[in-house]
Scaffold this active site. Structure first.
Site, mmCIF file in Angstrom:
data_model
loop_
_atom_site.group_PDB
_atom_site.id
_atom_site.type_symbol
_atom_site.label_atom_id
_atom_site.label_comp_id
_atom_site.label_asym_id
_atom_site.label_seq_id
_atom_site.Cartn_x
_atom_site.Cartn_y
_atom_site.Cartn_z
ATOM 1 C CG ASP A 226 -2.060 0.971 1.061
ATOM 2 O OD1 ASP A 226 -2.130 1.661 0.024
ATOM 3 O OD2 ASP A 226 -2.900 1.052 1.979
ATOM 4 C CB ALA A 227 3.357 2.116 -2.270
ATOM 5 C CE LYS A 228 -3.821 4.992 0.011
ATOM 6 N NZ LYS A 228 -3.355 4.024 1.039
ATOM 7 N NE ARG A 229 6.278 4.863 -3.319
ATOM 8 C CZ ARG A 229 6.152 4.634 -2.011
ATOM 9 N NH1 ARG A 229 5.030 4.888 -1.385
ATOM 10 N NH2 ARG A 229 7.180 4.167 -1.314
ATOM 11 C CG ASP B 147 -2.217 6.360 3.014
ATOM 12 O OD1 ASP B 147 -3.331 6.146 3.514
ATOM 13 O OD2 ASP B 147 -1.545 5.484 2.460
#
Lengths: 271, 271
Positions: free
Chosen positions: A94-97, B99
């Site tokens: 879960d890095a949301k890159r 996030d």
């Protein structure tokens, strides 16, 4: 891992639970802090105690990066432990890159090759050429933010763009990207009423659903509108499971909390 | 670092150049590959050769994460080298993070405290509560994506939301967030015609501008519409400077390319 393998695992375990490994040193049992790598030891115990009740684990990279190189080592040890001991488990970074093309390729290499995760979360703001580099990796999955579980989702995601909300535009537009069959989407459980509309656009895509438990989302509501023919849901719980106890019985407490959710899921799947 | 200190440095050096340290092992001179930490050695040489011509360095985290723990070590050594030897330099972690609240706080700690960068880039998609945790850090700066330099910017950023483009909504909305005076914005140089409109909304905010050089953006056009009273621009160049030569003269070649841009900037500032 292929989507078929993920669905098979879900049917075998009668669970579509994902456990978030968001390890905060201030929240884990204090006796672990004396060990050389408390984060990994905590994860290892949680994984051993819950792997039969869930189908996926999702470490959020923020919690590892906050501890620098030591944190990155804990992340690497955790994914290696998962891939070695529980290869059937679906793993999510879960890095949301998201970045311009060649840079996104570097991120994809980091998470798909160096760390060997099955999937990674990405942000859609930079558009097609920031996401397609992730989609080029075979049997890997790219989980794009659509409608998130936080209050800030209403700042931009639900704003109308050409008469449709931005998150709807994100879903519709991304369907036309190359290798879009590898796309999954993040949709927050706190927005259960939105799932029916979302399923009209992406009837079969897997949705990663945070927000059940601590954030107030309801599993029954999400499943009522969100389940697809192939199940198509991964329900994430982090704090509710991993911090169920702050004492030496934390792994057992995690098992009990995971079991509660698994039983609820089994009932839903049997219907 | 305060904004005033950044502006003072710009005026002293007559430069608002930022150099992107996006180090790809396939593109650096091959003799470096024999060293223990080729990425750090490359960065060190580039920094020593260009620090008097630029005011900021911007490592993109993707290029470090792609090499796992070793890459993270190179990033840590690079920022420590900068903070120790050139404390006047403004440092940017180009990470494009974002996030939910408590997780963004962990990212902020990673980049502002553990690595001690002056600033970090963030993505706006998750809204206010995903960005405000970064803004809570005093004398640190949060650089939010507004209008990016890539083709994918047209997928969502320029789409009309209530009669205004999404990136305009992002600028206007974020002005009202807590501690918004610490916000800077990413605006691509390939979109020079948009700068006039942007300056109407945020007349004084600093803009980090990628896309000059390799991506085709034009410095004169950007400055014509983008310069503010306090200069307000950081023009980034990565590949054009750091890969100016693939031979042993790479540091000298980088100096020459940086000098060209600095001279062009000095001329603009003198007008």
């Amino acid at each position: 891992m292929t989507t078929t393998q993920l669905v098979t695992q879900i049917k075998q375990k009668k669970s579509f639970l994902c456990i978030g490994l968001d390890v905060d040193l201030n929240k884990i049992p204090s006796h672990l802090l004396e060990l050389d790598d408390p984060i990994f030891e905590f994860n290892k115990a949680i994984i051993d105690a819950t792997h039969h009740l869930c189908v996926a684990y999702k470490p959020n990279t923020a919690f590892y990066e906050a501890y620098g190189i030591k944190g990155w080592q804990s992340l690497e040890k955790t994914i290696t432990y998962l891939n070695t001991n529980y290869p059937e488990i679906f793993t999510i970074a879960d890095a949301k890159r998201g970045d311009i093309g060649n840079t996104s390729t570097m991120y994809a290499k980091a998470f798909f090759e160096d760390l060997a995760f099955d999937s990674v979360t990405v942000a859609p703001y930079m558009g097609k050429d920031s996401v397609e580099p992730f989609l080029a990796f075979k049997d890997k999955h790219t989980i794009m933010l659509a409608l998130t579980s936080n209050e800030g989702a209403f700042d931009f995601q639900t704003k109308k763009v050409d008469k449709k909300e931005l998150y709807i535009q994100v879903l519709e537009t991304s369907k036309n990207w190359k290798n879009s069959e590898s796309l999954m989407y993040v949709v927050g459980a706190t927005k259960a009423e939105y799932f029916a509309e979302i399923r009209k656009i992406i009837p079969n895509s897997f949705l990663l659903v945070p927000g059940v438990g601590a954030q107030g989302g309801n599993l029954q509501d999400v499943c009522k509108y969100g389940l697809s023919e192939n199940i198509g849901l991964l329900i994430n719980s982090s704090r509710g499971i991993i911090y169920a106890s702050k004492n030496k019985d934390y792994a057992l407490a995690a098992t009990q909390q995971a079991k509660k959710l698994q039983v609820e899921m089994e009932t839903i799947l049997n219907k």
